[in-house]
Design a protein around this motif. Structure first.
Motif, PDB file in Angstrom:
ATOM      1  N   GLN A 230       0.698  -1.215  -0.024  1.00 10.66           N
ATOM      2  CA  GLN A 230      -0.056  -0.209  -0.037  1.00 10.66           C
ATOM      3  C   GLN A 230       0.753   1.144   0.095  1.00 10.66           C
ATOM      4  O   GLN A 230       0.558   2.305  -0.472  1.00 10.66           O
ATOM      5  CB  GLN A 230      -0.927   0.051   1.304  1.00 10.66           C
ATOM      6  N   ALA A 231       2.034   1.122   0.419  1.00  4.19           N
ATOM      7  CA  ALA A 231       2.872   2.277   0.613  1.00  4.19           C
ATOM      8  C   ALA A 231       3.272   3.057  -0.831  1.00  4.19           C
ATOM      9  O   ALA A 231       3.338   4.219  -0.800  1.00  4.19           O
ATOM     10  CB  ALA A 231       4.167   1.867   1.071  1.00  4.19           C
ATOM     11  N   VAL A 232       3.269   2.059  -1.924  1.00  8.01           N
ATOM     12  CA  VAL A 232       3.295   2.581  -3.303  1.00  8.01           C
ATOM     13  C   VAL A 232       2.376   3.355  -3.606  1.00  8.01           C
ATOM     14  O   VAL A 232       2.141   4.482  -4.234  1.00  8.01           O
ATOM     15  CB  VAL A 232       3.744   1.454  -4.116  1.00  8.01           C
ATOM     16  N   SER A 233       1.145   2.782  -3.473  1.00  7.76           N
ATOM     17  CA  SER A 233      -0.035   3.486  -3.676  1.00  7.76           C
ATOM     18  C   SER A 233      -0.161   4.868  -3.104  1.00  7.76           C
ATOM     19  O   SER A 233      -0.723   5.652  -3.510  1.00  7.76           O
ATOM     20  CB  SER A 233      -1.522   2.359  -3.353  1.00  7.76           C
ATOM     21  N   ASP A 234       0.071   4.845  -1.825  1.00  9.96           N
ATOM     22  CA  ASP A 234      -0.088   6.037  -1.018  1.00  9.96           C
ATOM     23  C   ASP A 234       0.739   7.140  -1.655  1.00  9.96           C
ATOM     24  O   ASP A 234       0.686   8.435  -1.727  1.00  9.96           O
ATOM     25  CB  ASP A 234       0.452   5.593   0.370  1.00  9.96           C
ATOM     26  N   TYR A 235       2.280   6.541  -2.120  1.00  5.96           N
ATOM     27  CA  TYR A 235       3.164   7.638  -2.643  1.00  5.96           C
ATOM     28  C   TYR A 235       2.383   8.232  -3.946  1.00  5.96           C
ATOM     29  O   TYR A 235       2.599   9.498  -3.921  1.00  5.96           O
ATOM     30  CB  TYR A 235       4.572   6.668  -2.996  1.00  5.96           C
ATOM     31  N   PHE A 236       1.959   7.536  -4.764  1.00  3.88           N
ATOM     32  CA  PHE A 236       1.314   8.065  -6.040  1.00  3.88           C
ATOM     33  C   PHE A 236       0.004   8.893  -5.702  1.00  3.88           C
ATOM     34  O   PHE A 236       0.060   9.896  -6.332  1.00  3.88           O
ATOM     35  CB  PHE A 236       0.977   7.037  -7.023  1.00  3.88           C
ATOM     36  N   ALA A 237      -0.667   8.433  -4.685  1.00  5.13           N
ATOM     37  CA  ALA A 237      -1.746   9.376  -4.463  1.00  5.13           C
ATOM     38  C   ALA A 237      -1.393  10.672  -3.893  1.00  5.13           C
ATOM     39  O   ALA A 237      -2.008  11.843  -4.338  1.00  5.13           O
ATOM     40  CB  ALA A 237      -2.751   8.423  -3.547  1.00  5.13           C
ATOM     41  N   GLU A 238      -0.379  10.757  -3.068  1.00  4.45           N
ATOM     42  CA  GLU A 238       0.003  11.951  -2.468  1.00  4.45           C
ATOM     43  C   GLU A 238       0.679  13.109  -3.503  1.00  4.45           C
ATOM     44  O   GLU A 238       0.640  14.143  -3.462  1.00  4.45           O
ATOM     45  CB  GLU A 238       1.515  11.816  -1.612  1.00  4.45           C
ATOM     46  N   ARG A 239       1.175  12.451  -4.700  1.00  2.86           N
ATOM     47  CA  ARG A 239       1.745  13.143  -5.649  1.00  2.86           C
ATOM     48  C   ARG A 239       0.464  13.300  -6.872  1.00  2.86           C
ATOM     49  O   ARG A 239       1.008  13.984  -7.897  1.00  2.86           O
ATOM     50  CB  ARG A 239       2.760  12.522  -6.187  1.00  2.86           C
ATOM     51  N   GLY A 240      -0.558  13.016  -6.607  1.00  2.00           N
ATOM     52  CA  GLY A 240      -1.690  13.192  -7.647  1.00  2.00           C
ATOM     53  C   GLY A 240      -1.482  12.478  -8.918  1.00  2.00           C
ATOM     54  O   GLY A 240      -1.919  12.765 -10.039  1.00  2.00           O
ATOM     55  N   VAL A 241      -0.593  11.414  -8.802  1.00  2.79           N
ATOM     56  CA  VAL A 241      -0.471  10.376 -10.302  1.00  2.79           C
ATOM     57  C   VAL A 241      -1.737   9.541 -10.499  1.00  2.79           C
ATOM     58  O   VAL A 241      -2.263   8.977  -9.470  1.00  2.79           O
ATOM     59  CB  VAL A 241       0.537   9.530 -10.017  1.00  2.79           C
ATOM     60  N   ASP A 242      -2.513   9.750 -11.526  1.00  2.00           N
ATOM     61  CA  ASP A 242      -3.652   9.148 -12.018  1.00  2.00           C
ATOM     62  C   ASP A 242      -3.065   7.545 -12.419  1.00  2.00           C
ATOM     63  O   ASP A 242      -3.091   7.448 -13.614  1.00  2.00           O
ATOM     64  CB  ASP A 242      -4.200   9.915 -13.010  1.00  2.00           C
ATOM     65  N   VAL A 243      -3.230   6.954 -11.475  1.00  2.00           N
ATOM     66  CA  VAL A 243      -2.625   5.356 -11.769  1.00  2.00           C
ATOM     67  C   VAL A 243      -3.723   4.467 -12.356  1.00  2.00           C
ATOM     68  O   VAL A 243      -4.793   4.554 -11.842  1.00  2.00           O
ATOM     69  CB  VAL A 243      -2.117   4.561 -10.493  1.00  2.00           C
ATOM     70  N   VAL A 244      -3.396   3.819 -13.376  1.00  2.00           N
ATOM     71  CA  VAL A 244      -4.457   2.949 -14.074  1.00  2.00           C
ATOM     72  C   VAL A 244      -3.955   1.494 -13.635  1.00  2.00           C
ATOM     73  O   VAL A 244      -2.989   0.894 -14.024  1.00  2.00           O
ATOM     74  CB  VAL A 244      -4.359   2.971 -15.461  1.00  2.00           C
ATOM     75  N   GLU A 245      -4.943   0.847 -12.799  1.00  2.00           N
ATOM     76  CA  GLU A 245      -4.834  -0.342 -12.369  1.00  2.00           C
ATOM     77  C   GLU A 245      -5.211  -1.650 -13.349  1.00  2.00           C
ATOM     78  O   GLU A 245      -5.981  -1.089 -14.219  1.00  2.00           O
ATOM     79  CB  GLU A 245      -5.047  -0.645 -10.965  1.00  2.00           C
ATOM     80  N   PHE A 246      -5.077  -2.700 -13.182  1.00  2.00           N
ATOM     81  CA  PHE A 246      -5.666  -3.616 -14.109  1.00  2.00           C
ATOM     82  C   PHE A 246      -7.173  -3.552 -14.386  1.00  2.00           C
ATOM     83  O   PHE A 246      -7.512  -3.867 -15.383  1.00  2.00           O
ATOM     84  CB  PHE A 246      -5.278  -5.282 -13.686  1.00  2.00           C
ATOM     85  N   ALA A 247      -7.974  -3.369 -13.324  1.00  2.00           N
ATOM     86  CA  ALA A 247      -9.464  -3.284 -13.268  1.00  2.00           C
ATOM     87  C   ALA A 247      -9.774  -2.119 -14.238  1.00  2.00           C
ATOM     88  O   ALA A 247     -10.701  -2.482 -15.134  1.00  2.00           O
ATOM     89  CB  ALA A 247     -10.143  -3.149 -12.024  1.00  2.00           C
ATOM     90  N   HIS A 248      -9.078  -1.068 -14.170  1.00  2.06           N
ATOM     91  CA  HIS A 248      -9.088   0.126 -15.185  1.00  2.06           C
ATOM     92  C   HIS A 248      -8.982  -0.232 -16.426  1.00  2.06           C
ATOM     93  O   HIS A 248      -9.495   0.012 -17.328  1.00  2.06           O
ATOM     94  CB  HIS A 248      -8.309   1.484 -14.424  1.00  2.06           C
ATOM     95  N   TRP A 249      -7.873  -0.785 -16.523  1.00  2.00           N
ATOM     96  CA  TRP A 249      -7.483  -1.379 -18.220  1.00  2.00           C
ATOM     97  C   TRP A 249      -8.593  -2.071 -18.714  1.00  2.00           C
ATOM     98  O   TRP A 249      -8.911  -1.920 -19.807  1.00  2.00           O
ATOM     99  CB  TRP A 249      -6.299  -1.997 -18.052  1.00  2.00           C
ATOM    100  N   GLU A 250      -9.139  -3.271 -17.804  1.00  2.00           N
ATOM    101  CA  GLU A 250     -10.181  -3.889 -18.197  1.00  2.00           C
ATOM    102  C   GLU A 250     -11.486  -3.223 -18.823  1.00  2.00           C
ATOM    103  O   GLU A 250     -12.187  -3.445 -19.597  1.00  2.00           O
ATOM    104  CB  GLU A 250     -10.741  -4.835 -17.373  1.00  2.00           C
ATOM    105  N   ASN A 251     -11.721  -2.134 -18.166  1.00  2.67           N
ATOM    106  CA  ASN A 251     -12.727  -1.183 -18.562  1.00  2.67           C
ATOM    107  C   ASN A 251     -12.435  -0.372 -19.818  1.00  2.67           C
ATOM    108  O   ASN A 251     -13.264  -0.358 -20.683  1.00  2.67           O
ATOM    109  CB  ASN A 251     -12.897  -0.024 -17.457  1.00  2.67           C
ATOM    110  N   LEU A 252     -11.201  -0.087 -20.013  1.00  2.88           N
ATOM    111  CA  LEU A 252     -10.815   0.582 -21.436  1.00  2.88           C
ATOM    112  C   LEU A 252     -10.957  -0.420 -22.325  1.00  2.88           C
ATOM    113  O   LEU A 252     -11.371  -0.237 -23.355  1.00  2.88           O
ATOM    114  CB  LEU A 252      -9.349   0.914 -21.182  1.00  2.88           C
TER     115      LEU A 252
END
Length: 442
Positions: free
Chosen positions: A391-413
């Protein structure tokens, strides 16, 4: 203790490495970091749209991304959104699998003229890559393509075929409109060596003749096979099949189709000519020396073309915080273990794929490449893993406003693109704009 591994690059090389790690005896947790909002690298953005058979590999790659040990983190750019020191704090090991997307140069005068293009850039355009321009100048009647690999054939085929022939594929609207409007009638493909040394795969070569609108013309001038050529093809089944196909085409009368692909052998590039833009292409006839190489004869030919595409190989590009061998265009390594410029291994850092060994081999060759790298990684880091929280990696990107695309998001696309295609009777229509990709992924 769970071994945490970051893989930078979501193409086949990175996904194969993740698959091998996940299937090992080690307790692993793997994050694949990809700068684009979609995975699969050159399979999505480097394979011609009229080659759906090759894209079938996506199904196998998708199964890897769906594994519980693997997490896809797209729309994350290494060196911008996260640095090596950050990754080293979150993971026990880092594998770089960023491949090769830049074009190698010909090193001849005139290469900088407008109308002189790298094949990789053109491929990115017709494959709908989000980071390239939406339009492409296709107003040249005659075009030169330099190279004898499958990329050269893809470029020649896309340039020669009528745009309407691409409609059943996944090309986005802007690409389809550009291909329909193009004015190219003749594509000249040039090879420095003889036909026995062409790097085409037999299937790709035969596909050149499948279009009802394209004549394939193999010019007899330069179509020479010497004793060394025969020895070469006897040791290489694919080269023999390619030569057989080419031999059947030599001297064949054109059927009068509206577009033509010309194959010229024993012609090496000398210069791209023109004033404000490309107006011609100059070559020198070569001759076989007897050992597989060629030498110039001094016989010069000027070809009337208005655009030149170089397809003489891809080149990897340097990554922040990593050493880089400019000459070989790879990250220095010993069987996948990254080496500093003085040859000292850099602990916990590894490479696989083209950034490791150069842009040679087909997609399937990256499997054995990844296996070698993973073997060293497991031997060197499995016993030194630290307690780390994913979770530390996810928190790091969230703090920096990085719009991360995870696998479920890719499946939507993925579903969105398939739905766009179904509405028009096609298998898929690729979404091009990054913002549109991100919107659909949500």
């Amino acid at each position: 203790m769970t071994l945490r591994v970051a893989i930078v690059g979501g193409g086949p090389a990175g996904i194969y490495a993740a698959d091998i790690l996940a299937k090992s005896d080690a307790d692993v947790s793997i994050d694949i970091l990809e700068r684009l909002p979609a995975p699969f690298g050159l399979v999505r953005y480097g394979v011609a749209p009229d080659h759906p058979r090759i894209k079938e590999i996506v199904k196998a790659l998708q199964r890897v991304l769906a594994r519980s040990e693997v997490r896809f983190l797209g729309n994350v750019e290494f060196g911008v959104d996260v640095k090596l020191d950050d990754l080293r704090s979150f993971y026990d090991a880092v594998i770089v699998a960023t491949g090769a997307m830049a074009d190698r140069d010909l090193g001849i005068p005139g290469e900088e003229l407008p109308g002189s293009w790298g094949a990789a850039d053109f491929v990115s355009w017709y494959d709908g890559h989000p980071d390239v321009p939406r339009t492409w100048p296709l107003d040249a009647a005659s075009v030169a393509v330099v190279g004898v690999g499958n990329v050269a054939l893809d470029v020649a085929r896309v340039l020669a075929k009528k745009g309407e022939e691409m409609l059943p594929t996944d090309v986005p609207a802007n690409v389809y409109e550009g291909l329909v409007a193009k004015t190219t009638t003749d594509v000249h493909v040039f090879a420095r060596r003889g036909p026995a040394y062409a790097k085409f795969s037999p299937l790709e070569l035969r596909e050149l003749a499948h279009s009802p609108n394209v004549d394939v013309i193999v010019h007899p001038e330069g179509f020479e096979v010497d004793e060394h050529s025969m020895e070469h093809i006897e040791k290489n089944k694919q080269a023999k099949m390619v030569l057989n196909t080419l031999s059947n085409w030599v001297g064949r009368e054109p059927a009068g189709k509206p577009h033509r692909i010309h194959l010229h052998f024993l012609e090496q590039p000398v210069a791209i000519t023109g004033g404000d833009r490309v107006e011609g292409f100059r070559t020198e006839r070569t001759r076989l020396v007897g050992d597989g190489s060629v030498e110039g004869t001094g016989e010069i030919t000027d070809w009337d073309v208005q655009a030149v595409y170089r397809a003489v190989g891809y080149r990897s590009t340097e990554l922040p915080d990593f050493p880089f061998d400019e000459r070989a265009a790879v990250i220095p390594n010993d069987e996948g273990r990254v080496l500093d410029l003085d040859g000292t291994p850099i602990a916990g850092t590894y490479v696989t794929g083209w950034i490791k060994r150069g842009p040679v081999g087909l997609i399937g060759h990256t499997k054995s490449d990844a296996a070698q790298t993973v073997e060293h990684l497991l031997a060197e880091t499995a016993e030194t893993a630290l307690e780390r929280e994913p979770q530390a990696v996810s928190d790091y990107f969230a703090e920096r406003g990085v719009d991360v695309v995870e696998f479920a998001h890719w499946e939507n696309l993925d579903r969105h693109e398939i739905a766009l295609g179904e509405a028009e009777g096609r298998t898929r229509i690729k979404v091009v704009e990054r913002e549109d990709m991100l919107r659909a992924s949500r």
